[in-house]
Design a protein around this motif. Sequence first.
Motif, PDB file in Angstrom:
ATOM      1  N   LYS C  82       0.819  -1.216   0.000  1.00 34.47           N
ATOM      2  CA  LYS C  82       0.000   0.000   0.000  1.00 34.47           C
ATOM      3  C   LYS C  82       0.848   1.260   0.000  1.00 34.47           C
ATOM      4  N   THR C  83       2.087   1.143   0.430  1.00 36.14           N
ATOM      5  CA  THR C  83       2.941   2.334   0.456  1.00 36.14           C
ATOM      6  C   THR C  83       4.172   2.126  -0.422  1.00 36.14           C
ATOM      7  N   ASP C  84       3.940   1.560  -1.575  1.00 37.43           N
ATOM      8  CA  ASP C  84       4.989   1.384  -2.592  1.00 37.43           C
ATOM      9  C   ASP C  84       6.199   0.617  -2.083  1.00 37.43           C
ATOM     10  N   GLY C  85       5.964  -0.383  -1.313  1.00 35.13           N
ATOM     11  CA  GLY C  85       7.051  -1.252  -0.893  1.00 35.13           C
ATOM     12  C   GLY C  85       7.974  -0.646   0.139  1.00 35.13           C
ATOM     13  N   LYS C  86       7.558   0.479   0.704  1.00 31.58           N
ATOM     14  CA  LYS C  86       8.428   1.087   1.704  1.00 31.58           C
ATOM     15  C   LYS C  86       7.725   1.130   3.057  1.00 31.58           C
ATOM     16  N   ILE C  87       8.402   0.613   4.061  1.00 26.00           N
ATOM     17  CA  ILE C  87       7.825   0.622   5.399  1.00 26.00           C
ATOM     18  C   ILE C  87       8.469   1.751   6.176  1.00 26.00           C
ATOM     19  N   THR C  88       7.708   2.807   6.408  1.00 29.38           N
ATOM     20  CA  THR C  88       8.246   3.932   7.165  1.00 29.38           C
ATOM     21  C   THR C  88       7.586   3.937   8.532  1.00 29.38           C
ATOM     22  N   MET C  89       8.375   3.661   9.543  1.00 25.99           N
ATOM     23  CA  MET C  89       7.804   3.636  10.888  1.00 25.99           C
ATOM     24  C   MET C  89       8.667   4.447  11.842  1.00 25.99           C
ATOM     25  N   LYS C  90       8.015   4.805  12.931  1.00 26.61           N
ATOM     26  CA  LYS C  90       8.710   5.603  13.930  1.00 26.61           C
ATOM     27  C   LYS C  90       8.600   4.876  15.259  1.00 26.61           C
ATOM     28  N   VAL C  91       9.670   4.901  16.018  1.00 25.07           N
ATOM     29  CA  VAL C  91       9.672   4.248  17.330  1.00 25.07           C
ATOM     30  C   VAL C  91      10.053   5.284  18.380  1.00 25.07           C
ATOM     31  N   TRP C  92       9.230   5.440  19.390  1.00 27.38           N
ATOM     32  CA  TRP C  92       9.583   6.355  20.480  1.00 27.38           C
ATOM     33  C   TRP C  92      10.239   5.572  21.610  1.00 27.38           C
ATOM     34  N   CYS C  93      11.360   6.102  22.065  1.00 28.13           N
ATOM     35  CA  CYS C  93      12.004   5.471  23.219  1.00 28.13           C
ATOM     36  C   CYS C  93      12.627   6.576  24.048  1.00 28.13           C
ATOM     37  N   SER C  94      13.130   6.230  25.217  1.00 34.41           N
ATOM     38  CA  SER C  94      13.760   7.277  26.021  1.00 34.41           C
ATOM     39  C   SER C  94      15.083   7.654  25.359  1.00 34.41           C
ATOM     40  N   SER C  95      15.478   8.886  25.560  1.00 36.54           N
ATOM     41  CA  SER C  95      16.658   9.366  24.841  1.00 36.54           C
ATOM     42  C   SER C  95      17.897   8.559  25.196  1.00 36.54           C
ATOM     43  N   GLY C  96      17.936   8.060  26.431  1.00 36.48           N
ATOM     44  CA  GLY C  96      19.096   7.270  26.831  1.00 36.48           C
ATOM     45  C   GLY C  96      19.183   5.948  26.086  1.00 36.48           C
ATOM     46  N   ASP C  97      18.002   5.419  25.716  1.00 37.61           N
ATOM     47  CA  ASP C  97      17.968   4.121  25.038  1.00 37.61           C
ATOM     48  C   ASP C  97      18.176   4.236  23.539  1.00 37.61           C
ATOM     49  N   LEU C  98      18.244   5.458  23.044  1.00 35.06           N
ATOM     50  CA  LEU C  98      18.205   5.689  21.605  1.00 35.06           C
ATOM     51  C   LEU C  98      19.209   4.829  20.838  1.00 35.06           C
ATOM     52  N   LYS C  99      20.441   4.852  21.326  1.00 36.38           N
ATOM     53  CA  LYS C  99      21.491   4.138  20.595  1.00 36.38           C
ATOM     54  C   LYS C  99      21.211   2.638  20.592  1.00 36.38           C
ATOM     55  N   PHE C 100      20.822   2.150  21.768  1.00 41.59           N
ATOM     56  CA  PHE C 100      20.551   0.725  21.909  1.00 41.59           C
ATOM     57  C   PHE C 100      19.365   0.314  21.024  1.00 41.59           C
ATOM     58  N   GLU C 101      18.348   1.142  21.044  1.00 41.93           N
ATOM     59  CA  GLU C 101      17.148   0.873  20.246  1.00 41.93           C
ATOM     60  C   GLU C 101      17.515   0.780  18.766  1.00 41.93           C
ATOM     61  N   LYS C 102      18.442   1.630  18.356  1.00 42.37           N
ATOM     62  CA  LYS C 102      18.869   1.630  16.958  1.00 42.37           C
ATOM     63  C   LYS C 102      19.438   0.262  16.567  1.00 42.37           C
ATOM     64  N   THR C 103      20.272  -0.298  17.442  1.00 39.48           N
ATOM     65  CA  THR C 103      20.876  -1.592  17.091  1.00 39.48           C
ATOM     66  C   THR C 103      19.804  -2.676  17.014  1.00 39.48           C
ATOM     67  N   LEU C 104      18.855  -2.635  17.956  1.00 39.02           N
ATOM     68  CA  LEU C 104      17.796  -3.643  17.930  1.00 39.02           C
ATOM     69  C   LEU C 104      16.979  -3.536  16.648  1.00 39.02           C
ATOM     70  N   ILE C 105      16.685  -2.302  16.262  1.00 36.06           N
ATOM     71  CA  ILE C 105      15.888  -2.114  15.052  1.00 36.06           C
ATOM     72  C   ILE C 105      16.646  -2.632  13.839  1.00 36.06           C
ATOM     73  N   LYS C 106      17.944  -2.368  13.853  1.00 35.90           N
ATOM     74  CA  LYS C 106      18.784  -2.876  12.749  1.00 35.90           C
ATOM     75  C   LYS C 106      18.684  -4.408  12.683  1.00 35.90           C
ATOM     76  N   GLU C 107      18.761  -5.036  13.842  1.00 36.69           N
ATOM     77  CA  GLU C 107      18.649  -6.497  13.890  1.00 36.69           C
ATOM     78  C   GLU C 107      17.307  -6.961  13.355  1.00 36.69           C
ATOM     79  N   PHE C 108      16.263  -6.250  13.757  1.00 35.62           N
ATOM     80  CA  PHE C 108      14.915  -6.598  13.303  1.00 35.62           C
ATOM     81  C   PHE C 108      14.840  -6.501  11.776  1.00 35.62           C
ATOM     82  N   GLU C 109      15.388  -5.416  11.246  1.00 33.25           N
ATOM     83  CA  GLU C 109      15.347  -5.218   9.800  1.00 33.25           C
ATOM     84  C   GLU C 109      16.085  -6.345   9.070  1.00 33.25           C
ATOM     85  N   ASP C 110      17.211  -6.751   9.657  1.00 31.27           N
ATOM     86  CA  ASP C 110      17.967  -7.838   9.030  1.00 31.27           C
ATOM     87  C   ASP C 110      17.185  -9.143   9.083  1.00 31.27           C
ATOM     88  N   LYS C 111      16.552  -9.365  10.212  1.00 33.39           N
ATOM     89  CA  LYS C 111      15.853 -10.624  10.406  1.00 33.39           C
ATOM     90  C   LYS C 111      14.726 -10.781   9.390  1.00 33.39           C
TER      91      LYS C 111
END
Lengths: 514, 292, 470
Positions: C82-111
Amino acid sequence: MDYLDYVQMTKGQRIAYKIKSFFRGIPGAVGNFFRLIGLFIKKFFMWIGNGFKGYGSRFAKGDIGTKLSYIIMGAGSMFHRQIAKGLIFLATEIAYIYFMFSFGVGYISKLYCMNVKTTATVDGQPIDVFVDGCIGQEALQKVEDDWGTQTIVNPDTYDDSNRILLFAVLSLIITVAFFAVYIANTKSAYATQMTLKEGKKPLNFIAEMKTFLDERFHITLLTLPVLLLCTFTILPIIFTIFMAFTNYNEKHLPPGRFYWWVGFSNFADVFYSNPQKSETFGRILVWTLIWAFFATFSNYIFGIILALLINKKGIKFKGFWRTMFVITAAVPQFVTLLIMRLLLDKDNGLNAMFGTHYPFLDDGMWAKVMIIIVNMWVGIPYTMLISSGLLMNIPEDLYESARIDGANAVQQFTKITFPYIFFVTTPYLITTFVGNINNFNVIYLLTGGGPSATNYYAAGETDLLVTWLYKLTKDSKDYNLSAVIGIIVFIICALGSLITFNMSKASKNEEEFS
Amino acid sequence: MTNTTQGSTMKEGYAARKKAVNVAVYIILSVMVLIWIFPIVWLILRSFEGEKGMSSSHFLPQKWTFGNYIKLFNNEDFMFGQWFLNTLIVAIFTCIISTLFILMVSYAFSRLRFKSRKTFLNIGLILGMFPGFMSMAATYNIMEILGLGKSLVALVIVYSAGAGLGYQVAKGFFDTIPRSLDEAAKIDGATRNQIFWIIILPLSKPIIVYTALTTFIGPWTDYIFVDYFMKDNQETYTVALGLYKMIEKEFVTEYFTTFCAGAVVIAIPITILFVIMQRFYVAGVTGGAVKG
Amino acid sequence: MASNSKKAVALVLTAMMAATSLVGCNSGSGSSGGSTTTTSTAASTASGDASGDTSAEESVVDLESDETIKLIKDKIAAEAEKTDGKITMKVWCSSGDLKFEKTLIKEFEDKYADSRYTFSIKPNGAIGEDAAGGKIIESPKDGADVFNFADDQLSQLVEAEAIAKVSNVFNGNVKKNNTDDAVAVCSSGGTPYAFPKTSDNGYFLYYDKRVLSEDDVKDFDTMIAKAKAANKSVFFDIANGWYSTSFFFTAGCTIEYKDGKQTATYNTPEGLSAAKAMCHIAENVDNGFIGAAGSSGDNSTVQQGFKEGKFAAAIIGTWCGRDIKDALGEQNVGAAKLPTVLMDGEQKQLHSFGGYKVVGVNAFTKYPTTAQALAYYLTSEQSQIKRYNERGLIPTNKNALEDETIKADPAQQAIAAQREFAHPQGSSVGGKYWASNIAGLGSEILNAKGKLTDAELNKKLSDLVTQFKG
């Protein structure tokens, strides 16, 4: 005193006289104000009446084209051979009718729907929905399977309350604007008819366009600013005023929920029926007025004194002193206020430097006093700047005669300098007072409205009406309540400035007397 | 800014007493200057503090460093450079549009006479008395519907759409330009349009400068609208909001000194602008207009 | 579409059943014996839910199997179409977790990487866990698709219909893998709405072992006296409702949030006892006791206080653990359950809020399955263990909690010891509770240095109760 007495006075005496009569005029001005309101209402109805009279008489006296233009816009112009103009009018009418039928009428009628509410059971819980035909019940679709849940907004049947209200207000504003064009159309038709009757040729389209650069240049200048003002200032304000009569709050947030009309109950809440809110309102109102009074006059008086000190004869480096203070005034307020907040922290800043724990901003009474003091720090340089210029304009002979009468420096200040400056700067004072009632920055950036207290509704002890309004919008999501507060602030400011404005106008009339 | 020294040549009888009074005045002024300058100096000194945190009990930095200024533009949590640029863009557009609007409106109200002029003036006065951000939620809804939510365009619109209401000061200025100029030009066949552009505007440099500067400074200091409009979209924050975020609870320990550096960076240009235009400011305020 | 997918799920689920019974072991580590029992209980509770399939509900889908991953990929692809094959999502987390959240999201994307779509998932630290719920409610369409939040905001989110239900497939796994308490907190009216992430959204005592002994920290008065003797202070932010509610729990007040209504029995003799206990402690304010965090907030104050050697002990949570260790040195950090306080003439164990940090999915998200899969991934066992290692935050996952290092963590032990005195937030308090009034009580007591008469306190308490009504 009559004119003869007045002209015999010296210049200094004249000023003194004017000042005296200004202060004498205060009670009269308040009375005058209410008289003026009456006059205004009378005038308003006269204006409407005259409008109808003109509207009717133009129709009666109009030729067939003019008469036709009452139904088909532009018909008059076309009849009088102003084709382009006529077409523009016609196009406006068609566009308006199309807009209303495809869009406007629907939304305006939904305004009524916001009143018709039934209860339905969804997921075993009763929720408020609106009757069919107003807002479709299937508008918010929940799509659910074992892999995910999604709420889909169906744009064909769905409207959240915000959109309904907003578009309805927009439609109303467009209707008012259309009405103005409509009247202009009949007037123009009649005017052209008269021109033709006099045997003159009406202006052709290009010539008429040219008047927009000359006789009607004001229309050219004002159109765009007014248009934007309507869209982004007036429309939101009307929307907000409507909001005050709904239950748009935490429990009725679009798009998940709808809100509807509740009449004056929000106003009742604020004034008497809901003790949490009304008592909070009372406390905040009192503090707002106290604050505005002290903030205005402390800055004012000390600013003048500072200006006097700097401008005192025999004081050197005047430029240096002034610049030092101007610099502090020049640093952006949000910066200076945030610094002050950190400096006055209970455990940091000044307290850390002196090893103390004064609750500068953590105790209600302390905080209120500190706010006024910090505001002096922020504001005195401004007043100093302004009054410096004025001090030099005070006629020297006033002081001369005062000295001969044996007045000392203090007496000179209270009898001459202060009244003179006060007289000249009254409009400025009004502006500052109203500005202080609306002074968001000093309070919000300094204390954030705190310290918090047990008996305030969504506010702290130093909150002003405006910061309360802001918090109600931003934190507690009582949009309806915040709209009510906005209206109240408006009324306070409008009353205050109209009364004082009248007063200074009255004294200006006095001036004309000379 | 000029030193008025007229009084110094006058002969005074009570020279000694005068002198004592003057000394007292000097002392009072010096103390006041110290009080007034202290927070500013404190801010500047903190911006050079090498130790993190805000609870420092020292007046002078414990470790002098320029690192805070570098960190300001180069750190993980805050993109100050981006915000600075955003603010600059918003400020420039706001400045151009608002100045134009203000000049147009105030010229129309000051020099042109038309039927509903009084009504418009009154409406302007009344609208000005509504608290500025009272309708902020509604304005945001409009922006959303227009597809402009969380964008810098929305900010420019919010700052400049209401500019027409700020006509009082400029109108006061235009009122002081002699009407005979208009009359003479009219006799020469100039249209009102031409009079505005060719005769009035060149005469109005001070007020143009004043208007442009005030409208330019506005976006640098507004916090309320940016905060409500930009929500989580850090890419479109402006400096005021960004600096405020730096001293929020989560960040204050780490970023307090950086905040000070940021505040200094913002304050310097604005301070200079203000010092330059102070005489216009005074003229504007004492011009006598009653504003809402 | 819904019925189609149900069939597909049923198919897959039956296949899964067969697969699980053969392999016998679920994702990652953990004992297979335990998992069967949990499965059955989870399934029996789940069957109360709306969806109609019967046989499929008996088991939990193995989300790690290739088939499921493929199925999820298909789902994602369908959503991405429905969105031309692109998944654009936003994740809110605490600012301290930002870096960590980024790595997890990267893992999710790879998976879940696939040629049919591309991911563009951005973590955003502007809205922290304490504010996320409110911001989502304010305008769900502007909100993040997936957001981290503290469990007390759940009821508001549910009321506003701004949060999506946890769908059956994921819910089965969530229920199976996480502690019962954590799962209970994530549901409202029996329906699951969030993914439990960490179990440490509560507070306990950190102290400096060099100043205070294990016995010293058993009651508040001794602790303050000892700290004072060492010219240091004890920190407990009672000008903050989250902490000061402890006293009311201790006194036995009932605090309840139900159907959008906040009730709290503070205007009772018990409430008065609680307030008087606060006054008793507040007598030492700025003299061995610091009771308000001021403008820098509780976390900064604690970090700074230990760093500068001003604090001997502080009541705070795991999020400050790292900083305290850095300041005192690992061997000097002690952690314990809350001390007792003097109330009605006897020492009573302080109760507390014991909450969870959870992850929710926006009801208005364009990508429901993708968002749920992401939320699940962010709270999966591996992610929780990584989160503990990186950020020191205590898991909710049963297997993760069995991890030896986590078990040995003094903070985890303190939390476990405090658990029996901890109260859940979601059912106790709603948004109005945090409005500044409860904080006001604390700061008024502190400003008066605890010298308030019973009448004054009663007045304040009844004001407080009135304000809760909203």
